[in-house]
Design a protein around this motif. Structure first.
Motif, PDB file in Angstrom:
ATOM      1  N   TYR A  42       0.850  -1.215  -0.088  1.00 20.39           N
ATOM      2  CA  TYR A  42      -0.083  -0.046  -0.062  1.00 20.39           C
ATOM      3  C   TYR A  42       0.963   1.232   0.258  1.00 20.39           C
ATOM      4  N   ALA A  43       2.031   1.289   0.557  1.00 17.48           N
ATOM      5  CA  ALA A  43       2.812   2.347   0.591  1.00 17.48           C
ATOM      6  C   ALA A  43       3.375   2.647  -0.606  1.00 17.48           C
ATOM      7  N   LYS A  46       0.615   4.041  -2.933  1.00 18.53           N
ATOM      8  CA  LYS A  46       0.332   5.583  -2.568  1.00 18.53           C
ATOM      9  C   LYS A  46       1.309   6.449  -3.164  1.00 18.53           C
ATOM     10  N   ARG A  47       2.609   5.828  -3.200  1.00 15.39           N
ATOM     11  CA  ARG A  47       3.734   6.648  -3.768  1.00 15.39           C
ATOM     12  C   ARG A  47       3.864   6.682  -5.043  1.00 15.39           C
ATOM     13  N   LYS A  56      -6.267   3.643  -9.049  1.00 14.26           N
ATOM     14  CA  LYS A  56      -7.235   3.843  -7.917  1.00 14.26           C
ATOM     15  C   LYS A  56      -8.495   4.281  -8.318  1.00 14.26           C
ATOM     16  N   ASN A  59     -11.635   4.288  -3.393  1.00 13.90           N
ATOM     17  CA  ASN A  59     -10.744   4.109  -2.186  1.00 13.90           C
ATOM     18  C   ASN A  59     -10.044   2.808  -2.269  1.00 13.90           C
ATOM     19  N   TYR A  61      -7.543   0.061  -4.708  1.00 15.05           N
ATOM     20  CA  TYR A  61      -6.647  -0.097  -5.694  1.00 15.05           C
ATOM     21  C   TYR A  61      -6.639  -1.563  -6.459  1.00 15.05           C
TER      22      TYR A  61
END
Length: 91
Positions: A42-43, A46-47, A56, A59, A61
């Motif tokens: 998830y990190a 998100k980046r 996305k 909410n 992915y």
């Protein structure tokens, strides 16, 4: 066809499980294919640094399975061409 509940048990995914995935999968399953943890996956998503393209949608992915297979080096088209169907004359 693999379902989300069918692929949550073991670590990683087998080649057969990867080839049985639907056209788009959630990030949890893609994380398993890359053998990475939930937080890391998830990190990275998100980046914008996930190993393959991530969509996305609200909410959630989603990962396109064809992109995942390409990054993992699994070439479905070539494998299908290497195993031709029997010809009618041999039946």
């Amino acid at each position: 066809m693999a379902t989300q509940s069918a692929v949550h048990g073991a670590q990683g995914l087998t080649r057969d499980e990867l080839l049985a995935l639907p056209a788009a999968i959630d990030l949890e399953i893609a994380n398993r294919a890359f053998v990475m943890g939930r937080s890391t996956g998830y990190a990275l998503a998100k980046r914008g640094a996930y190993p393959c393209r991530v969509l996305k949608l609200g909410n959630a992915y989603r990962v396109i399975t064809a992109d995942l297979l390409r990054v993992l080096g699994i070439q479905v088209e070539k494998e299908l061409a290497a195993d031709p169907a029997p010809s009618r004359s041999s039946m």
